[in-house]
Design a protein around this motif. Structure first.
Motif, mmCIF file in Angstrom:
data_model
loop_
_atom_site.group_PDB
_atom_site.id
_atom_site.type_symbol
_atom_site.label_atom_id
_atom_site.label_comp_id
_atom_site.label_asym_id
_atom_site.label_seq_id
_atom_site.Cartn_x
_atom_site.Cartn_y
_atom_site.Cartn_z
ATOM 1 N N SER A 104 1.005 -0.766 0.222
ATOM 2 C CA SER A 104 0.104 -0.007 -0.078
ATOM 3 C C SER A 104 1.107 1.683 0.004
ATOM 4 C CB SER A 104 -0.759 0.138 0.830
ATOM 5 O OG SER A 104 -0.244 -0.087 2.318
ATOM 6 N N ILE A 105 -0.184 2.708 -0.340
ATOM 7 C CA ILE A 105 1.251 3.357 -0.235
ATOM 8 C C ILE A 105 1.046 4.338 1.052
ATOM 9 C CG2 ILE A 105 0.661 6.375 -0.737
ATOM 10 C CD1 ILE A 105 1.194 4.175 -3.543
ATOM 11 N N PRO A 106 2.381 4.354 1.767
ATOM 12 C CA PRO A 106 2.187 4.569 3.320
ATOM 13 C C PRO A 106 2.583 5.801 3.770
ATOM 14 C CG PRO A 106 4.903 3.934 2.029
ATOM 15 C CD PRO A 106 3.853 3.886 0.879
ATOM 16 N N LEU A 107 2.527 6.301 4.443
ATOM 17 C CA LEU A 107 1.833 6.948 5.643
ATOM 18 C C LEU A 107 3.288 7.835 5.755
ATOM 19 C CD1 LEU A 107 -1.068 7.493 7.516
ATOM 20 C CD2 LEU A 107 -0.740 8.348 5.150
ATOM 21 N N HIS A 108 3.502 8.454 6.038
ATOM 22 C CA HIS A 108 4.764 9.075 6.596
ATOM 23 C C HIS A 108 4.986 8.873 8.419
ATOM 24 C CE1 HIS A 108 7.877 11.992 8.577
ATOM 25 N NE2 HIS A 108 8.192 11.682 7.488
ATOM 26 N N GLU A 153 -5.562 -5.908 5.077
ATOM 27 C CA GLU A 153 -5.197 -7.395 5.646
ATOM 28 C C GLU A 153 -6.678 -8.098 5.191
ATOM 29 O OE1 GLU A 153 -5.952 -5.242 9.306
ATOM 30 O OE2 GLU A 153 -3.538 -4.688 9.465
ATOM 31 N N ARG A 154 -7.736 -7.359 4.985
ATOM 32 C CA ARG A 154 -9.138 -8.159 4.061
ATOM 33 C C ARG A 154 -8.770 -9.357 3.169
ATOM 34 N NH1 ARG A 154 -14.266 -8.337 6.636
ATOM 35 N NH2 ARG A 154 -13.155 -7.831 8.753
ATOM 36 N N ARG A 178 -8.342 -12.754 2.170
ATOM 37 C CA ARG A 178 -9.475 -13.041 0.395
ATOM 38 C C ARG A 178 -9.272 -13.327 -0.125
ATOM 39 N NH1 ARG A 178 -14.380 -10.713 -0.527
ATOM 40 N NH2 ARG A 178 -15.437 -11.248 -3.059
ATOM 41 N N TRP A 179 -7.555 -13.924 -0.776
ATOM 42 C CA TRP A 179 -7.118 -14.132 -1.635
ATOM 43 C C TRP A 179 -5.842 -14.615 -1.286
ATOM 44 C CZ3 TRP A 179 -6.723 -8.192 -4.794
ATOM 45 C CH2 TRP A 179 -8.052 -8.508 -5.709
ATOM 46 N N ASP A 180 -5.610 -15.023 0.096
ATOM 47 C CA ASP A 180 -4.355 -15.873 -0.427
ATOM 48 C C ASP A 180 -3.135 -15.448 -0.701
ATOM 49 O OD1 ASP A 180 -2.979 -18.217 1.536
ATOM 50 O OD2 ASP A 180 -3.354 -19.497 -0.249
ATOM 51 N N VAL A 181 -3.378 -13.709 -0.306
ATOM 52 C CA VAL A 181 -2.085 -12.916 -0.942
ATOM 53 C C VAL A 181 -1.350 -12.633 -0.176
ATOM 54 C CG1 VAL A 181 -0.914 -12.096 -2.506
ATOM 55 C CG2 VAL A 181 -2.943 -13.105 -3.289
ATOM 56 N N GLN A 182 -0.072 -12.223 0.006
ATOM 57 C CA GLN A 182 0.697 -12.030 1.547
ATOM 58 C C GLN A 182 0.525 -10.718 0.739
ATOM 59 O OE1 GLN A 182 4.946 -12.046 1.297
ATOM 60 N NE2 GLN A 182 5.009 -10.673 2.910
ATOM 61 N N TYR A 183 -0.081 -9.745 2.448
ATOM 62 C CA TYR A 183 0.260 -8.107 2.504
ATOM 63 C C TYR A 183 1.295 -8.128 2.683
ATOM 64 C CZ TYR A 183 -0.889 -3.646 4.122
ATOM 65 O OH TYR A 183 -1.150 -2.253 4.639
ATOM 66 N N ASP A 184 2.643 -6.581 2.591
ATOM 67 C CA ASP A 184 2.756 -6.139 3.226
ATOM 68 C C ASP A 184 3.771 -5.192 2.977
ATOM 69 O OD1 ASP A 184 5.935 -5.489 4.271
ATOM 70 O OD2 ASP A 184 7.336 -6.873 2.926
ATOM 71 N N PRO A 185 3.214 -4.397 4.582
ATOM 72 C CA PRO A 185 2.602 -2.954 4.297
ATOM 73 C C PRO A 185 4.132 -2.061 4.295
ATOM 74 C CG PRO A 185 2.639 -4.210 7.023
ATOM 75 C CD PRO A 185 2.474 -4.619 5.275
ATOM 76 N N GLU A 186 5.561 -3.023 4.274
ATOM 77 C CA GLU A 186 6.678 -2.031 4.411
ATOM 78 C C GLU A 186 7.385 -2.193 3.042
ATOM 79 O OE1 GLU A 186 8.033 -4.142 8.121
ATOM 80 O OE2 GLU A 186 6.239 -2.338 9.229
ATOM 81 N N LYS A 193 8.771 -10.251 -9.357
ATOM 82 C CA LYS A 193 7.424 -10.021 -8.369
ATOM 83 C C LYS A 193 6.490 -9.883 -9.185
ATOM 84 C CE LYS A 193 8.735 -13.132 -4.995
ATOM 85 N NZ LYS A 193 8.010 -12.745 -3.706
ATOM 86 N N HIS A 194 5.127 -9.318 -9.393
ATOM 87 C CA HIS A 194 4.241 -9.124 -9.348
ATOM 88 C C HIS A 194 3.628 -8.384 -8.925
ATOM 89 C CE1 HIS A 194 0.136 -8.469 -12.223
ATOM 90 N NE2 HIS A 194 0.360 -7.380 -11.817
ATOM 91 N N ILE A 195 3.616 -6.981 -8.370
ATOM 92 C CA ILE A 195 2.789 -6.437 -6.589
ATOM 93 C C ILE A 195 1.870 -5.386 -7.590
ATOM 94 C CG2 ILE A 195 3.709 -4.815 -5.337
ATOM 95 C CD1 ILE A 195 6.643 -5.204 -5.460
ATOM 96 N N LEU A 196 1.345 -4.971 -6.054
ATOM 97 C CA LEU A 196 0.060 -5.229 -6.919
ATOM 98 C C LEU A 196 -0.278 -3.919 -5.379
ATOM 99 C CD1 LEU A 196 -3.307 -4.660 -6.923
ATOM 100 C CD2 LEU A 196 -3.791 -6.450 -5.586
ATOM 101 N N ILE A 197 -0.401 -2.735 -5.774
ATOM 102 C CA ILE A 197 -0.293 -1.328 -5.355
ATOM 103 C C ILE A 197 -1.718 -0.953 -4.443
ATOM 104 C CG2 ILE A 197 0.402 0.519 -4.298
ATOM 105 C CD1 ILE A 197 2.523 0.103 -7.052
#
Length: 233
Positions: free
Chosen positions: A120-124, A141-142, A146-154, A194-198
């Motif tokens: 995701s687009i991070p906040l400062h 996170e949801r 739902r898609w069983d794909v890793q979420y990494d906010p960092e 990788k193919h990353i979804l933002i």
């Protein structure tokens, strides 16, 4: 026997009954965040789901991304603006999870088979500390579950605390985003090829997405796609 929490919730509901986040009418049974009337009037961006590789969002991003979709159209003072305002500024991050549960299903056949990682687009850090949360986390996170794909906010780090982009011109936005983001050094290895979804909340000119897309591809990412809660038209 009613538990203490249920009694407390019942009292709170009586004293402070929930209202629609847009029209402020009292919510009835089965309604959450929006009344049925406002829910039915949400401006869905169906076209982007039908053609994720050929639509106005992808054109706005100069076709730098693989696929681009949004759930809603965003305009000043519309229902979506009310939802996102409460999501960001009224301590209601769970609206993000609600959006996934109710509106993401058309994307279930678009992304899960091709993407490797969600970010995701991070906040400062200063803004996140002030707000207490990133408004995109519950949504991501949801979606991850739902898609069983890793979420990494960092994956991405926002180095500079930029001012609001809302009233800036396209050129002013591009200039203000120079040097704002960087890839987290500890995540570089994990994003290679990788193919990353933002995930973002509102796409306006697309300057932020283009900036991080270029950064990720320079850092070794093969493909970038975007799913935004909304897009301004």
């Amino acid at each position: 026997m009613l538990t203490l929490s249920k009694v407390f919730n019942s009292i709170c509901y009586t004293i402070f009954p929930p209202t629609c986040l847009h029209c402020e009418e009292l919510l009835r049974s089965g309604e959450e965040y929006l009344c049925f009337s406002c829910y039915a009037e949400l401006p869905l961006n169906n076209g982007s789901w039908i053609s994720p590789q050929q639509n106005n969002i992808r054109d706005r991003l100069d076709q730098e991304v693989n696929m681009a979709t949004s759930l809603f159209f965003y305009t000043s003072d519309n229902i979506v603006q009310s939802l996102i305002h409460h999501l960001k500024y009224k301590d209601l991050p769970k609206i993000g999870a609600w959006m996934v549960d109710h509106f993401v299903f058309p994307c279930d056949t678009i992304y899960p088979k091709s993407i490797d990682l969600i970010t995701s687009i991070p906040l400062h850090p200063k803004k996140q500390k002030q707000r207490g949360y990133n408004q995109l986390d519950k949504f991501c996170e949801r979606l991850s579950k739902r898609w069983d794909v890793q979420y990494d906010p960092e994956v991405l780090i926002r180095k500079k605390h930029s001012t609001s982009q809302t009233k800036k011109s396209k050129i002013e936005r591009l200039k203000s985003l120079e040097g704002v983001f960087e890839i987290n050094v500890s995540k570089r290895k994990n994003i290679q090829k990788k193919h990353i979804l933002i995930i973002d909340d509102v796409i306006t000119t697309g300057s932020t997405i283009k900036s991080v897309t270029y950064l990720l591809k320079e850092g070794g990412v093969n493909d970038v796609s975007i799913l935004s809660m909304s897009v301004v038209f």
